[in-house]
Design a protein around this motif. Structure first.
Motif, PDB file in Angstrom:
ATOM      1  N   ALA A   1       0.839  -1.203   0.000  1.00  0.00           N
ATOM      2  CA  ALA A   1       0.000   0.000   0.000  1.00  0.00           C
ATOM      3  C   ALA A   1       0.869   1.247   0.000  1.00  0.00           C
ATOM      4  O   ALA A   1       1.883   1.313   0.703  1.00  0.00           O
ATOM      5  CB  ALA A   1      -0.908  -0.001   1.231  1.00  0.00           C
ATOM      6  N   HIS A   2       0.484   2.226  -0.813  1.00  0.00           N
ATOM      7  CA  HIS A   2       1.185   3.506  -0.875  1.00  0.00           C
ATOM      8  C   HIS A   2       0.175   4.640  -1.049  1.00  0.00           C
ATOM      9  O   HIS A   2      -1.000   4.404  -1.308  1.00  0.00           O
ATOM     10  CB  HIS A   2       2.187   3.529  -2.033  1.00  0.00           C
ATOM     11  CG  HIS A   2       3.483   2.856  -1.717  1.00  0.00           C
ATOM     12  ND1 HIS A   2       3.650   1.488  -1.815  1.00  0.00           N
ATOM     13  CD2 HIS A   2       4.676   3.352  -1.291  1.00  0.00           C
ATOM     14  CE1 HIS A   2       4.889   1.175  -1.475  1.00  0.00           C
ATOM     15  NE2 HIS A   2       5.536   2.285  -1.152  1.00  0.00           N
ATOM     16  N   HIS A   3       0.673   5.858  -0.957  1.00  0.00           N
ATOM     17  CA  HIS A   3      -0.149   7.057  -1.106  1.00  0.00           C
ATOM     18  C   HIS A   3      -0.751   7.145  -2.513  1.00  0.00           C
ATOM     19  O   HIS A   3      -0.295   6.479  -3.449  1.00  0.00           O
ATOM     20  CB  HIS A   3       0.690   8.305  -0.818  1.00  0.00           C
ATOM     21  CG  HIS A   3       1.944   8.387  -1.642  1.00  0.00           C
ATOM     22  ND1 HIS A   3       1.964   8.910  -2.914  1.00  0.00           N
ATOM     23  CD2 HIS A   3       3.209   7.981  -1.376  1.00  0.00           C
ATOM     24  CE1 HIS A   3       3.189   8.851  -3.396  1.00  0.00           C
ATOM     25  NE2 HIS A   3       3.969   8.290  -2.491  1.00  0.00           N
ATOM     26  N   ASN A   4      -1.764   7.973  -2.653  1.00  0.00           N
ATOM     27  CA  ASN A   4      -2.516   8.025  -3.911  1.00  0.00           C
ATOM     28  C   ASN A   4      -1.819   8.792  -5.031  1.00  0.00           C
ATOM     29  O   ASN A   4      -2.373   8.946  -6.121  1.00  0.00           O
ATOM     30  CB  ASN A   4      -3.920   8.607  -3.680  1.00  0.00           C
ATOM     31  CG  ASN A   4      -3.888   9.997  -3.057  1.00  0.00           C
ATOM     32  OD1 ASN A   4      -2.885  10.709  -3.124  1.00  0.00           O
ATOM     33  ND2 ASN A   4      -4.993  10.387  -2.434  1.00  0.00           N
ATOM     34  N   ARG A   5      -0.586   9.237  -4.796  1.00  0.00           N
ATOM     35  CA  ARG A   5       0.164   9.925  -5.851  1.00  0.00           C
ATOM     36  C   ARG A   5       1.276   9.065  -6.437  1.00  0.00           C
ATOM     37  O   ARG A   5       1.972   9.496  -7.352  1.00  0.00           O
ATOM     38  CB  ARG A   5       0.742  11.239  -5.305  1.00  0.00           C
ATOM     39  CG  ARG A   5      -0.340  12.251  -4.956  1.00  0.00           C
ATOM     40  CD  ARG A   5       0.180  13.444  -4.198  1.00  0.00           C
ATOM     41  NE  ARG A   5       0.786  13.090  -2.924  1.00  0.00           N
ATOM     42  CZ  ARG A   5       0.101  12.751  -1.838  1.00  0.00           C
ATOM     43  NH1 ARG A   5      -1.224  12.682  -1.869  1.00  0.00           N
ATOM     44  NH2 ARG A   5       0.725  12.464  -0.710  1.00  0.00           N
ATOM     45  N   LYS A   6       1.438   7.862  -5.910  1.00  0.00           N
ATOM     46  CA  LYS A   6       2.475   6.970  -6.443  1.00  0.00           C
ATOM     47  C   LYS A   6       2.078   6.504  -7.837  1.00  0.00           C
ATOM     48  O   LYS A   6       0.947   6.078  -8.064  1.00  0.00           O
ATOM     49  CB  LYS A   6       2.688   5.771  -5.524  1.00  0.00           C
ATOM     50  CG  LYS A   6       3.862   4.892  -5.963  1.00  0.00           C
ATOM     51  CD  LYS A   6       4.264   3.914  -4.882  1.00  0.00           C
ATOM     52  CE  LYS A   6       5.415   3.023  -5.319  1.00  0.00           C
ATOM     53  NZ  LYS A   6       6.630   3.800  -5.677  1.00  0.00           N
ATOM     54  N   LYS A   7       3.030   6.557  -8.772  1.00  0.00           N
ATOM     55  CA  LYS A   7       2.704   6.325 -10.178  1.00  0.00           C
ATOM     56  C   LYS A   7       2.862   4.873 -10.616  1.00  0.00           C
ATOM     57  O   LYS A   7       2.177   4.432 -11.540  1.00  0.00           O
ATOM     58  CB  LYS A   7       3.581   7.224 -11.061  1.00  0.00           C
ATOM     59  CG  LYS A   7       3.324   8.711 -10.846  1.00  0.00           C
ATOM     60  CD  LYS A   7       4.239   9.561 -11.702  1.00  0.00           C
ATOM     61  CE  LYS A   7       3.988  11.047 -11.480  1.00  0.00           C
ATOM     62  NZ  LYS A   7       4.892  11.890 -12.290  1.00  0.00           N
TER      63      LYS A   7
ATOM     64  N   GLY B   1       4.090   3.816   2.940  1.00  0.00           N
ATOM     65  CA  GLY B   1       4.502   2.560   2.316  1.00  0.00           C
ATOM     66  C   GLY B   1       4.335   1.416   3.288  1.00  0.00           C
ATOM     67  O   GLY B   1       4.894   1.437   4.380  1.00  0.00           O
ATOM     68  N   GLU B   2       3.529   0.442   2.898  1.00  0.00           N
ATOM     69  CA  GLU B   2       3.288  -0.720   3.760  1.00  0.00           C
ATOM     70  C   GLU B   2       3.345  -1.986   2.933  1.00  0.00           C
ATOM     71  O   GLU B   2       3.024  -1.971   1.752  1.00  0.00           O
ATOM     72  CB  GLU B   2       1.912  -0.622   4.431  1.00  0.00           C
ATOM     73  CG  GLU B   2       1.769   0.580   5.357  1.00  0.00           C
ATOM     74  CD  GLU B   2       0.384   0.679   5.964  1.00  0.00           C
ATOM     75  OE1 GLU B   2      -0.470  -0.181   5.642  1.00  0.00           O
ATOM     76  OE2 GLU B   2       0.144   1.607   6.746  1.00  0.00           O
TER      77      GLU B   2
END
Length: 207
Positions: free
Chosen positions: A146-152, A206-207
């Motif tokens: 899982a990552h933030h909503n801006r990771k491409k 980051g998980e």
């Protein structure tokens, strides 16, 4: 004192690296690079260091280039670093296999480091996962990150490296064994599948 240029200076990782460099007595930030037309161009990231879009123009100031941009730009920056014989660190993820081969070829003549995750703990995890996968065969492998909503890119570089590590330990080809998400009547899970799943939401680091 090691003089450093950061490419992707205004991104999440770029800003964090600049903060760390600013507090480190053994390093000095001498340049900050961003994309053409970026809104931060011309502004100062620290006193006397302005954001620019031309690495080649300022690379003589530095000994090391740190890149957290995107795969294509990282290749372009590596070309410049190699041309001027500067050391380079690439933390950018999302490269294709062909791009990784190009990176290896271009980096042969300079001091170079590329890793999907710079954390000591995560790199230790890679070793532990390799050992566990070799010891505990016959288990289902599913990787959920899982990552933030801006990771491409997806899956993340860390998750992809974990998948590659497990595949190698089990004598599998990740291109064949990897299953990226599931939908519909996919049938029973195959014993040698390596499931890869990506969550993108909020400000997850980051998980």
């Amino acid at each position: 004192m090691v003089k450093v240029i950061v490419c992707g200076a205004c991104g999440r990782m770029g800003r964090r690296i600049i903060d760390i460099l600013s507090q480190d007595e053994e390093t000095e930030l001498v340049g900050a690079i961003e994309a053409k037309a970026h809104k931060a161009l011309g502004t100062e990231v620290i006193p006397r260091v302005k954001v620019t879009d031309n690495l080649e123009k300022i690379i003589d100031r530095a000994e090391v280039v740190i890149d957290f941009t995107n795969p294509q730009v990282s290749l372009e920056n590596l070309e410049i670093a190699s041309k001027f014989n500067k050391a380079m660190v690439i933390g950018t993820t999302g490269h294709t296999e062909q791009e990784k081969k190009l990176v290896i070829e271009k980096a042969k003549t300079i001091p170079f480091l590329m890793a999907p995750n710079m954390s000591l703990g995560v790199n230790l995890l890679f070793k532990l996962v390799d050992s566990v996968a070799r010891s505990l065969k016959g288990y289902d492998v599913e990787i959920i990150e899982a990552h933030h909503n801006r990771k491409k890119d997806a899956p993340s570089g860390t998750a992809a490296k974990l998948g590659e590590t497990i595949a190698q330990a089990l004598n599998l080809n990740l291109k064949e064994a990897g299953v990226y998400g599931r939908k519909g009547m996919v049938g029973p899970r195959k014993p040698q599948e390596i499931g890869m799943h990506a969550v993108r939401a909020g400000d997850i680091v980051g998980e």
